[in-house]
Design a protein around this motif. Structure first.
Motif, PDB file in Angstrom:
ATOM      1  N   UNK A 221       0.811  -1.207   0.000  1.00  0.00           N
ATOM      2  CA  UNK A 221       0.000   0.000   0.000  1.00  0.00           C
ATOM      3  C   UNK A 221       0.844   1.256   0.000  1.00  0.00           C
ATOM      4  N   UNK A 222       1.837   1.330   0.882  1.00  0.00           N
ATOM      5  CA  UNK A 222       2.655   2.552   0.934  1.00  0.00           C
ATOM      6  C   UNK A 222       3.566   2.631  -0.287  1.00  0.00           C
ATOM      7  N   UNK A 223       3.986   1.469  -0.817  1.00  0.00           N
ATOM      8  CA  UNK A 223       4.715   1.466  -2.096  1.00  0.00           C
ATOM      9  C   UNK A 223       3.843   2.103  -3.187  1.00  0.00           C
ATOM     10  N   UNK A 224       2.595   1.681  -3.273  1.00  0.00           N
ATOM     11  CA  UNK A 224       1.686   2.197  -4.300  1.00  0.00           C
ATOM     12  C   UNK A 224       1.415   3.678  -4.117  1.00  0.00           C
ATOM     13  N   UNK A 225       1.227   4.100  -2.858  1.00  0.00           N
ATOM     14  CA  UNK A 225       0.951   5.514  -2.582  1.00  0.00           C
ATOM     15  C   UNK A 225       2.082   6.395  -3.096  1.00  0.00           C
ATOM     16  N   UNK A 226       3.312   6.040  -2.777  1.00  0.00           N
ATOM     17  CA  UNK A 226       4.438   6.895  -3.170  1.00  0.00           C
ATOM     18  C   UNK A 226       4.824   6.686  -4.634  1.00  0.00           C
ATOM     19  N   UNK A 227       4.508   5.531  -5.187  1.00  0.00           N
ATOM     20  CA  UNK A 227       4.644   5.338  -6.634  1.00  0.00           C
ATOM     21  C   UNK A 227       3.738   6.333  -7.360  1.00  0.00           C
ATOM     22  N   UNK A 228       2.472   6.357  -6.990  1.00  0.00           N
ATOM     23  CA  UNK A 228       1.506   7.248  -7.646  1.00  0.00           C
ATOM     24  C   UNK A 228       1.831   8.715  -7.356  1.00  0.00           C
TER      25      UNK A 228
END
Length: 402
Positions: A221-228
């Protein structure tokens, strides 16, 4: 749990100094977020791919070094590691400030990330405070991060209007130097480094954390948040300039009201989640808001839609940044909180790197619409994984009660 008892004067001074130090470093990292895509495009090597690498480069070195530097601080002491990290961060800022190509900025950003002192600072906060005051102290430092992010989006365009990227990076070097002074004059000496279950990754527990399905989903989730987040800032500044017709020097006039309004918009989500137990619904809603907001920025060239999209975007980002660490703390097994949060932070920085690098490449190859698709993929996967993550504890509670 937060205690009603006040901190001692020594604790207040030390926690305040470390929160200020942390906020100075994060302010320096965040100030270029709304600027790089615009200003670096005018420099030699200013392709979308190289700009994306410049945005995300700090995440690569930070992810690589933050846990090892935390272990080093256990052995040699917190202060030497923090001071060394600040010197490297200042050096990287000067390298980026003096760069006349985007490749030089990438090198500077890599050096900035190599000054990975976040874990050491949090460990020093834990060393200085008593068990009773530690949660309050961590909350103070955590709040300074959110404030730095908001302040950076406003200050960055203002400073760049006078001195460009050079001035922003030089100010970052000055802030790092001020951080060194804070360590010398604001932090007590002779504090013994200690082991804390809630702070710092333990080598023997990393495998256990990575094997935990609930923690893996939160890390994704936090990977996806900062990816986006990182990928989307390749296009948000251009959208403000082209769709709203706001000159880059005045972008703070867009960010400031939107950020203030987003805080108000985040409060009902927090209330519904914390007070009324709608954790699942608010988490899924905020992820959906994030994805929809990126669609509004990238697919529709309508001023009113862009303002709404930016508001939704920052409501979602602010809520997720506040709620995800709390979910990690609630999901982790006894004694594993520090390790779980260390892996969580590493996932965050990996996401920032890959969001910038892959976002730049996709934008260069396929344009803005392709960038939205790139952000859509982790967003949808995150919704699917979060649905299972939040539903599982409820199922366990029902089974235990029945």
């Amino acid at each position: 749990m937060l205690t009603k008892n006040p901190m001692t004067p020594v604790e207040r001074r030390a926690v305040g100094a470390l929160a200020l130090l942390y906020s100075f470093r994060m302010l320096g990292l965040f100030m270029v977020l709304p600027l790089l895509a615009l200003y670096a495009a005018d420099m030699p090597g200013g392709t979308p791919l190289m700009i994306g690498l410049a945005l995300g480069a700090y995440g690569f070195s930070q992810a690589l070094l933050q846990i090892p530097l935390g272990w080093l601080s256990d052995r040699v002491g917190r202060i030497p590691v923090i001071l060394g990290g600040l010197v490297i961060f200042a050096l990287g800022s000067v390298v980026a400030a003096m760069a006349d190509t985007v490749q030089g900025i990438v090198l500077g950003r890599l050096l900035q990330g190599a000054g990975a002192i976040a874990g050491s600072v949090m460990a020093l906060v834990a060393d200085i405070t008593t068990d009773e005051q530690r949660t309050k102290a961590m909350a103070v430092v955590g709040a300074s991060i959110g404030l730095s992010f908001a302040l950076a989006l406003v200050l960055g365009p203002i400073i760049a209007s006078f001195s460009g990227l050079h001035g922003v990076f030089m100010l970052t070097a000055v802030l790092a130097t001020a951080g060194i002074a804070i360590v010398f004059f604001g932090v007590p000496r002779g504090v013994q480094s200690r082991h804390h279950d809630e702070v710092g990754a333990q080598p023997g527990m990393i495998g256990k954390v990575l094997a935990d399905p609930a923690l893996r989903r939160l890390d994704f989730g936090v990977f996806s948040l900062h990816f986006i987040l990182t990928a989307s800032f390749l296009v948000i500044p251009f959208a403000i300039e082209d769709i709203l017709g706001v000159a880059r020097e005045a972008h703070w006039k867009v960010y400031l009201p939107v950020l203030v309004a987003s805080i108000l918009g985040m409060l009902p989500l927090l209330r519904a989640s914390e007070r009324h137990g709608h954790v699942r619904g608010m988490l899924l809603l905020s992820i959906a808001m994030l994805v929809l907001s990126v669609a509004g920025v990238t697919l529709l060239a309508i001023p009113a839609v862009l303002y709404l999209a930016l508001w939704l975007y920052f409501v979602a980002v602010n809520y997720l940044e506040a709620s995800l660490p709390s979910l990690v703390s609630k999901a982790v097994f006894p004694g594993g909180k520090g390790t779980a949060l260390g892996v969580y932070s590493t996932s965050q920085f990996i996401g920032a790197f890959f969001g910038g690098a892959s976002g730049g490449w996709v934008l260069q190859q396929g344009g803005v619409h392709a960038l939205f698709v790139l952000c859509l993929v982790p967003g949808l996967l995150w919704i699917a994984s979060s649905w299972r993550l939040v539903a599982a504890p409820r199922a366990q509670e029902v089974a235990a009660g029945g």
